[in-house]
Write a protein that holds these residues in place. Structure first.
Motif, PDB file in Angstrom:
ATOM      1  N   ARG A 299       0.847  -1.212   0.000  1.00 43.91           N
ATOM      2  CA  ARG A 299       0.000   0.000   0.000  1.00 43.91           C
ATOM      3  C   ARG A 299       0.874   1.250   0.000  1.00 43.91           C
ATOM      4  O   ARG A 299       0.754   2.116  -0.859  1.00 43.91           O
ATOM      5  CB  ARG A 299      -0.901  -0.005   1.238  1.00 43.91           C
TER       6      ARG A 299
ATOM      7  N   LYS B  25      -4.196   5.565  -3.643  1.00 41.52           N
ATOM      8  CA  LYS B  25      -4.032   7.015  -3.490  1.00 41.52           C
ATOM      9  C   LYS B  25      -2.680   7.451  -4.046  1.00 41.52           C
ATOM     10  O   LYS B  25      -1.815   6.629  -4.332  1.00 41.52           O
ATOM     11  CB  LYS B  25      -4.100   7.354  -2.003  1.00 41.52           C
TER      12      LYS B  25
ATOM     13  N   MET C 108       0.856  17.553   3.551  1.00 43.42           N
ATOM     14  CA  MET C 108       1.368  16.414   2.782  1.00 43.42           C
ATOM     15  C   MET C 108       1.986  15.329   3.678  1.00 43.42           C
ATOM     16  O   MET C 108       2.031  14.151   3.316  1.00 43.42           O
ATOM     17  CB  MET C 108       2.413  16.992   1.818  1.00 43.42           C
TER      18      MET C 108
ATOM     19  N   SER D 201      -1.588  14.011  -1.798  1.00 42.64           N
ATOM     20  CA  SER D 201      -2.521  15.139  -1.913  1.00 42.64           C
ATOM     21  C   SER D 201      -1.876  16.355  -2.579  1.00 42.64           C
ATOM     22  O   SER D 201      -2.538  17.103  -3.301  1.00 42.64           O
ATOM     23  CB  SER D 201      -2.994  15.528  -0.510  1.00 42.64           C
TER      24      SER D 201
ATOM     25  N   SER E  75      -4.463   9.087  12.398  1.00 40.14           N
ATOM     26  CA  SER E  75      -3.623   8.283  11.506  1.00 40.14           C
ATOM     27  C   SER E  75      -3.718   6.802  11.893  1.00 40.14           C
ATOM     28  O   SER E  75      -3.000   6.332  12.780  1.00 40.14           O
ATOM     29  CB  SER E  75      -2.174   8.777  11.606  1.00 40.14           C
ATOM     30  N   PRO E  76      -4.612   6.044  11.245  1.00 41.42           N
ATOM     31  CA  PRO E  76      -4.842   4.670  11.683  1.00 41.42           C
ATOM     32  C   PRO E  76      -3.642   3.741  11.465  1.00 41.42           C
ATOM     33  O   PRO E  76      -3.505   2.739  12.160  1.00 41.42           O
ATOM     34  CB  PRO E  76      -6.026   4.213  10.815  1.00 41.42           C
ATOM     35  N   ASN E  77      -2.751   4.078  10.534  1.00 40.58           N
ATOM     36  CA  ASN E  77      -1.662   3.138  10.190  1.00 40.58           C
ATOM     37  C   ASN E  77      -0.379   3.334  10.988  1.00 40.58           C
ATOM     38  O   ASN E  77       0.471   2.442  11.023  1.00 40.58           O
ATOM     39  CB  ASN E  77      -1.325   3.274   8.698  1.00 40.58           C
TER      40      ASN E  77
ATOM     41  N   GLN F 168       1.738   3.616  -3.326  1.00 38.94           N
ATOM     42  CA  GLN F 168       1.209   4.989  -3.299  1.00 38.94           C
ATOM     43  C   GLN F 168       2.354   5.996  -3.423  1.00 38.94           C
ATOM     44  O   GLN F 168       2.211   7.055  -4.031  1.00 38.94           O
ATOM     45  CB  GLN F 168       0.402   5.223  -2.031  1.00 38.94           C
TER      46      GLN F 168
ATOM     47  N   ALA G  29       9.298  16.144   1.505  1.00 40.42           N
ATOM     48  CA  ALA G  29       9.576  14.754   1.093  1.00 40.42           C
ATOM     49  C   ALA G  29      10.898  14.274   1.680  1.00 40.42           C
ATOM     50  O   ALA G  29      11.002  13.127   2.132  1.00 40.42           O
ATOM     51  CB  ALA G  29       9.597  14.669  -0.431  1.00 40.42           C
TER      52      ALA G  29
ATOM     53  N   LYS H  35       7.733   2.964   9.614  1.00 41.03           N
ATOM     54  CA  LYS H  35       7.804   4.382   9.945  1.00 41.03           C
ATOM     55  C   LYS H  35       8.658   4.506  11.204  1.00 41.03           C
ATOM     56  O   LYS H  35       8.472   3.729  12.153  1.00 41.03           O
ATOM     57  CB  LYS H  35       6.400   4.925  10.242  1.00 41.03           C
TER      58      LYS H  35
ATOM     59  N   GLU I 244      12.147  12.356 -11.099  1.00 39.09           N
ATOM     60  CA  GLU I 244      10.918  11.877 -10.433  1.00 39.09           C
ATOM     61  C   GLU I 244      10.430  10.587 -11.103  1.00 39.09           C
ATOM     62  O   GLU I 244       9.971   9.663 -10.436  1.00 39.09           O
ATOM     63  CB  GLU I 244       9.789  12.915 -10.470  1.00 39.09           C
TER      64      GLU I 244
ATOM     65  N   ASN J  14       3.564  11.153  11.916  1.00 32.69           N
ATOM     66  CA  ASN J  14       3.331  12.253  10.963  1.00 32.69           C
ATOM     67  C   ASN J  14       3.574  13.614  11.632  1.00 32.69           C
ATOM     68  O   ASN J  14       4.175  14.507  11.045  1.00 32.69           O
ATOM     69  CB  ASN J  14       1.890  12.206  10.429  1.00 32.69           C
TER      70      ASN J  14
ATOM     71  N   ASN K 234      10.559  13.214   5.289  1.00 29.00           N
ATOM     72  CA  ASN K 234       9.867  11.923   5.373  1.00 29.00           C
ATOM     73  C   ASN K 234      10.775  10.777   4.895  1.00 29.00           C
ATOM     74  O   ASN K 234      10.895   9.731   5.512  1.00 29.00           O
ATOM     75  CB  ASN K 234       8.586  12.042   4.527  1.00 29.00           C
TER      76      ASN K 234
HETATM   77  N1  BYC Z   1      -1.996  12.323   0.430  1.00 26.36           N
HETATM   78  O1  BYC Z   1      -2.658   6.395   8.620  1.00 26.36           O
HETATM   79  P1  BYC Z   1      -2.028   7.434   7.742  1.00 26.36           P
HETATM   80  C1  BYC Z   1       7.780  13.572  -4.006  1.00 26.36           C
HETATM   81  C2  BYC Z   1      -3.790   8.647   3.485  1.00 26.36           C
HETATM   82  S1  BYC Z   1       6.530  12.391  -3.851  1.00 26.36           S
HETATM   83  C3  BYC Z   1      -2.915  11.372   0.156  1.00 26.36           C
HETATM   84  O2  BYC Z   1      -1.201   8.478   8.402  1.00 26.36           O
HETATM   85  P2  BYC Z   1       0.348   6.247   6.658  1.00 26.36           P
HETATM   86  C4  BYC Z   1       7.851  14.434  -5.172  1.00 26.36           C
HETATM   87  C5  BYC Z   1      -3.067   7.337   3.769  1.00 26.36           C
HETATM   88  O3  BYC Z   1      -2.599   6.737   2.557  1.00 26.36           O
HETATM   89  C6  BYC Z   1       6.733  11.788  -2.229  1.00 26.36           C
HETATM   90  N2  BYC Z   1      -3.297  10.436   1.074  1.00 26.36           N
HETATM   91  O4  BYC Z   1      -1.171   6.681   6.610  1.00 26.36           O
HETATM   92  C7  BYC Z   1       7.490  13.935  -6.418  1.00 26.36           C
HETATM   93  C8  BYC Z   1      -4.148   6.564   4.478  1.00 26.36           C
HETATM   94  O5  BYC Z   1      -5.093   6.045   3.536  1.00 26.36           O
HETATM   95  P3  BYC Z   1      -5.096   4.469   3.093  1.00 26.36           P
HETATM   96  C9  BYC Z   1       5.513  11.243  -1.632  1.00 26.36           C
HETATM   97  C10 BYC Z   1      -2.688  10.497   2.278  1.00 26.36           C
HETATM   98  O6  BYC Z   1       0.624   5.380   5.490  1.00 26.36           O
HETATM   99  C11 BYC Z   1       7.441  14.781  -7.510  1.00 26.36           C
HETATM  100  C12 BYC Z   1      -4.897   7.636   5.260  1.00 26.36           C
HETATM  101  O7  BYC Z   1      -4.609   8.862   4.621  1.00 26.36           O
HETATM  102  N3  BYC Z   1       5.940  10.628  -0.413  1.00 26.36           N
HETATM  103  O8  BYC Z   1       8.566  13.652  -3.145  1.00 26.36           O
HETATM  104  O9  BYC Z   1       0.701   5.752   8.021  1.00 26.36           O
HETATM  105  C13 BYC Z   1       7.822  16.118  -7.378  1.00 26.36           C
HETATM  106  C14 BYC Z   1      -4.486   7.681   6.712  1.00 26.36           C
HETATM  107  O10 BYC Z   1      -3.132   8.144   6.854  1.00 26.36           O
HETATM  108  C15 BYC Z   1      -1.727  11.434   2.605  1.00 26.36           C
HETATM  109  C16 BYC Z   1       5.413   9.458   0.057  1.00 26.36           C
HETATM  110  O11 BYC Z   1       4.530   8.901  -0.521  1.00 26.36           O
HETATM  111  C17 BYC Z   1      -1.390  12.399   1.629  1.00 26.36           C
HETATM  112  N4  BYC Z   1      -0.484  13.375   1.836  1.00 26.36           N
HETATM  113  O12 BYC Z   1       1.145   7.639   6.481  1.00 26.36           O
HETATM  114  C18 BYC Z   1       8.227  16.597  -6.132  1.00 26.36           C
HETATM  115  C19 BYC Z   1       6.062   8.908   1.305  1.00 26.36           C
HETATM  116  N5  BYC Z   1      -1.311  11.244   3.873  1.00 26.36           N
HETATM  117  O13 BYC Z   1      -3.848   4.238   2.277  1.00 26.36           O
HETATM  118  C20 BYC Z   1       8.272  15.757  -5.033  1.00 26.36           C
HETATM  119  C21 BYC Z   1       5.660   7.499   1.649  1.00 26.36           C
HETATM  120  C22 BYC Z   1      -2.013  10.190   4.325  1.00 26.36           C
HETATM  121  O14 BYC Z   1      -5.076   3.664   4.370  1.00 26.36           O
HETATM  122  N6  BYC Z   1       4.456   7.438   2.424  1.00 26.36           N
HETATM  123  N7  BYC Z   1      -2.848   9.737   3.370  1.00 26.36           N
HETATM  124  O15 BYC Z   1      -6.348   4.341   2.285  1.00 26.36           O
HETATM  125  C23 BYC Z   1       4.406   7.728   3.744  1.00 26.36           C
HETATM  126  O16 BYC Z   1       5.379   8.104   4.372  1.00 26.36           O
HETATM  127  C24 BYC Z   1       3.090   7.508   4.449  1.00 26.36           C
HETATM  128  O17 BYC Z   1       2.308   6.643   3.679  1.00 26.36           O
HETATM  129  C25 BYC Z   1       2.310   8.829   4.737  1.00 26.36           C
HETATM  130  C26 BYC Z   1       0.952   8.454   5.333  1.00 26.36           C
HETATM  131  C27 BYC Z   1       3.070   9.693   5.732  1.00 26.36           C
HETATM  132  C28 BYC Z   1       2.074   9.628   3.449  1.00 26.36           C
END
Ligand code: BYC
Length: 313
Positions: free
Chosen positions: A37, A107, A198, A110, A206-208, A41, A133, A218, A76, A222, A136
């Motif tokens: 997931r 997803k 973001m 955002s 934040s359920p996850n 995403q 980013a 993680k 990217e 957040n 994170n």
């Molecule tokens: N947007 O329990 P949570 C880049 C969703 S791109 C949309 O906190 P988690 C760049 C979340 O998915 C870098 N949805 O979730 C590129 C969950 O829904 P689901 C992008 C969001 O996973 C081009 C629900 O809300 N970075 O750098 O513990 C040009 C509950 O949230 C968002 C990443 O993807 C959001 N912002 O934490 C320039 C980093 N936030 O899936 C630059 C990797 C939350 O259960 N991901 N949701 O239906 C992560 O670090 C984590 O997944 C998150 C969310 C911190 C984003």
């Protein structure tokens, strides 16, 4: 033969000892699902993230700016591809995960649902979006899943270049005439809060997070990363004379962190649910690209079949 409870206990011990989990290691099904997931995403975000900046390649104000922006957008794409490959090590195909983006099930971040109205937006995205980013992803580079962590090491190096190029665009505009300064300030006014959002919903929503932290996917919540992003960005804004659009922003002498205003979570969830200013446009661009690339995939498949028949003969 060990039962699942014993395997889970050993898995958790490996995590607690800081060991790295590799694709062929035993892992709980839920760990695998959570990583698919999150990683898919993340990969989608990199690919969709090319669109807002791609919008300005033909209108970059000089050849130098055009070359730099082209390189960034291309990076990217590379990030998306590493992370898709990393996700495939968990036993899902590229078609499956891309299919989930195109069907609207998966997803993407955002932040990429906001429009890029002026050249200064290229500066604000590099400085703020890549800045958030990096905060994170520097943590993800130490996460428990080997392929994801290794992809992040290289990605973070490139993101640092992106961050600097964005900051340099804004710094240059802030040394320019009134119209240029206003353009830079206007871009930051529009991108600041979406960048703060973001980093994900507040910890209480934040359920996850709890599960992902237990597995060291993680390393921080957040809200912790949001605070780190704000603390880093405020002095950078002050250095170039940009005002951050938050009247409540103030260094707290006790915590040594910046206190900040209320985040508009209603706006965040609205964008996540597909109702942001550019959600429909972004999804249309990805679906059209998929449609246009169909003949290439069909040709590659026909070539593979022909080659296999030749080998078999
Ligand atoms: N947007 O329990 P949570 C880049 C969703 S791109 C949309 O906190 P988690 C760049 C979340 O998915 C870098 N949805 O979730 C590129 C969950 O829904 P689901 C992008 C969001 O996973 C081009 C629900 O809300 N970075 O750098 O513990 C040009 C509950 O949230 C968002 C990443 O993807 C959001 N912002 O934490 C320039 C980093 N936030 O899936 C630059 C990797 C939350 O259960 N991901 N949701 O239906 C992560 O670090 C984590 O997944 C998150 C969310 C911190 C984003």
């Amino acid at each position: 033969m060990e039962n699942t409870a014993e395997l889970e206990k050993k898995f958790q011990e490996r995590i607690d000892h800081g060991e790295v989990i590799e694709p062929k290691d035993w892992m709980p099904e839920r760990y695998r699902k959570q990583l698919i997931r999150m990683m898919s995403q993340h990969a989608h975000s990199e690919i969709v993230g090319m669109l807002p900046e791609g919008n300005w390649i033909t209108r970059a104000p000089s050849l130098r700016r055009k070359v730099v922006l082209l390189a960034k957008v291309q990076d990217e794409a590379g990030h998306g591809l590493y992370i898709y490959s990393g996700t495939e090590t968990l036993g899902v195909s590229r078609e499956e995960i891309v299919g989930e983006l195109l069907s609207g099930k998966a997803k993407y971040s955002s932040i990429f649902n906001y429009p890029t109205l002026t050249w200064a937006d290229m500066g604000a995205i590099g400085w703020l979006v890549d800045g958030a980013a990096i905060v994170n992803q520097t943590a993800l580079a130490k996460c428990s899943y080997g392929p994801y962590a290794r992809a992040m090491v290289r990605i973070c190096k490139e993101e640092n270049f992106h961050h600097k190029q964005g900051y340099e665009i804004l710094a240059t505009l802030m040394r320019g005439n009134e119209a240029q300064k206003n353009m830079a300030q206007d871009a930051v006014n529009r991108w600041w809060w979406p960048s703060v959002m973001m980093l994900g919903p507040s910890d209480k929503d934040s359920p996850n997070t709890a599960e992902l932290m237990r597995w060291r996917v993680k390393l921080h919540t957040n809200d912790e990363l949001r605070q780190r992003f704000i603390d880093r960005s405020v002095p950078q804004a002050e250095n170039i004379g940009i005002k951050i659009p938050d009247d409540k922003l103030k260094l707290n002498p006790e915590t040594k962190h910046y206190d900040f205003g209320e985040v508009n979570w209603e706006e965040f969830w609205n964008v996540v649910k597909g109702n942001g200013p550019c959600n429909r446009e972004r999804m249309k661009a990805r679906r059209d690209a998929d449609e246009r690339g169909k003949w290439v995939r069909e040709a590659a498949e026909a070539h593979r079949e022909k080659k296999e028949k030749k080998i078999a003969a």
